[in-house]
Write a protein that holds these residues in place. Structure first.
Motif, PDB file in Angstrom:
ATOM      1  N   TYR A   3     -80.505  38.317-121.567  1.00 35.98           N
ATOM      2  CA  TYR A   3     -79.944  39.439-120.827  1.00 35.98           C
ATOM      3  C   TYR A   3     -79.859  38.248-119.708  1.00 35.98           C
TER       4      TYR A   3
ATOM      5  N   GLY B 115     -76.380  38.602-118.119  1.00 32.26           N
ATOM      6  CA  GLY B 115     -76.024  40.234-118.358  1.00 32.26           C
ATOM      7  C   GLY B 115     -76.476  41.230-117.605  1.00 32.26           C
ATOM      8  N   ASP B 116     -75.778  42.129-116.877  1.00 29.34           N
ATOM      9  CA  ASP B 116     -76.414  43.568-116.226  1.00 29.34           C
ATOM     10  C   ASP B 116     -77.108  44.245-117.435  1.00 29.34           C
TER      11      ASP B 116
ATOM     12  N   THR C  21     -76.309  47.817-115.940  1.00 32.53           N
ATOM     13  CA  THR C  21     -74.597  48.986-116.360  1.00 32.53           C
ATOM     14  C   THR C  21     -74.691  49.076-118.256  1.00 32.53           C
ATOM     15  N   PHE C  22     -75.013  48.512-118.522  1.00 33.34           N
ATOM     16  CA  PHE C  22     -75.862  49.064-120.195  1.00 33.34           C
ATOM     17  C   PHE C  22     -75.562  50.198-120.554  1.00 33.34           C
TER      18      PHE C  22
ATOM     19  N   LYS D 107     -75.901  52.635-118.373  1.00 32.37           N
ATOM     20  CA  LYS D 107     -75.314  53.472-118.128  1.00 32.37           C
ATOM     21  C   LYS D 107     -74.204  53.436-118.941  1.00 32.37           C
TER      22      LYS D 107
ATOM     23  N   LYS E  37     -71.904  51.309-120.363  1.00 28.61           N
ATOM     24  CA  LYS E  37     -70.623  50.773-119.294  1.00 28.61           C
ATOM     25  C   LYS E  37     -70.785  49.256-119.877  1.00 28.61           C
ATOM     26  N   GLY E  38     -71.721  48.796-120.232  1.00 32.25           N
ATOM     27  CA  GLY E  38     -71.398  47.290-120.366  1.00 32.25           C
ATOM     28  C   GLY E  38     -71.621  47.335-121.987  1.00 32.25           C
ATOM     29  N   GLU E  39     -70.845  46.358-122.748  1.00 30.45           N
ATOM     30  CA  GLU E  39     -71.312  46.177-123.827  1.00 30.45           C
ATOM     31  C   GLU E  39     -71.948  45.595-124.468  1.00 30.45           C
TER      32      GLU E  39
ATOM     33  N   GLU F 177     -85.353  47.849-115.839  1.00 27.04           N
ATOM     34  CA  GLU F 177     -84.525  46.569-115.254  1.00 27.04           C
ATOM     35  C   GLU F 177     -85.480  44.994-115.130  1.00 27.04           C
TER      36      GLU F 177
END
Length: 132
Positions: free
Chosen positions: A78, A83-84, A87-88, A90, A92-94, A124
């Motif tokens: 990450y 990367g985020d 967001t992952f 949640k 909402k990320g790949e 995180e």
């Protein structure tokens, strides 16, 4: 008559003291009593959630792949790919660490999606703290 006045004064004093203690109790209990109330730093909160309510530790260990990639591997990838993690988590990320395990990880999104932004950012922070 003095006894009645004395008794009335004692009862009035006692009721004021009771009201005061009830007021103090409610103000100390008004802030979050969840995971965030127990931890001092984001990393500590993240570790508590990771090992506790999040149950992330069932699949992710600091230094070794179990079901999912190690925490260090997640942090490194990450960081390298900018990367985020939030967001992952949640949903909402790949997946960028191990896409072959994405279907397994998706089953945990019900847990992570119910977490606050503060809790996700704490996870995180805990993951990144394993790079040190």
């Amino acid at each position: 008559m003095r006894k009645v006045l004395f008794l009335a004064a004692v009862l009035a004093f006692a009721s004021c003291k009771k009201e005061s203690s009830e007021t103090n109790t409610s103000t100390t209990e008004s802030y979050s009593e969840g995971e965030s109330a127990k931890a001092k730093t984001p990393e500590e909160l993240g570790k508590q959630i990771f090992e506790g309510t999040g149950n992330c530790v069932a699949c992710h260990q600091p230094d070794q792949k179990v079901i999912g990639p190690s925490i260090k591997e997640i942090a490194k990838i990450y960081k390298d790919k900018n990367g985020d993690i939030v967001t992952f988590l949640k949903g909402k990320g790949e997946p960028i660490v191990d896409p072959s395990q994405f279907e397994v990880m998706k089953t945990n999104f019900a847990i992570t999606q119910s977490m606050s932004d503060e809790e996700l950012k704490a996870i995180e922070a805990y993951i990144y703290s394993n790079l040190k």
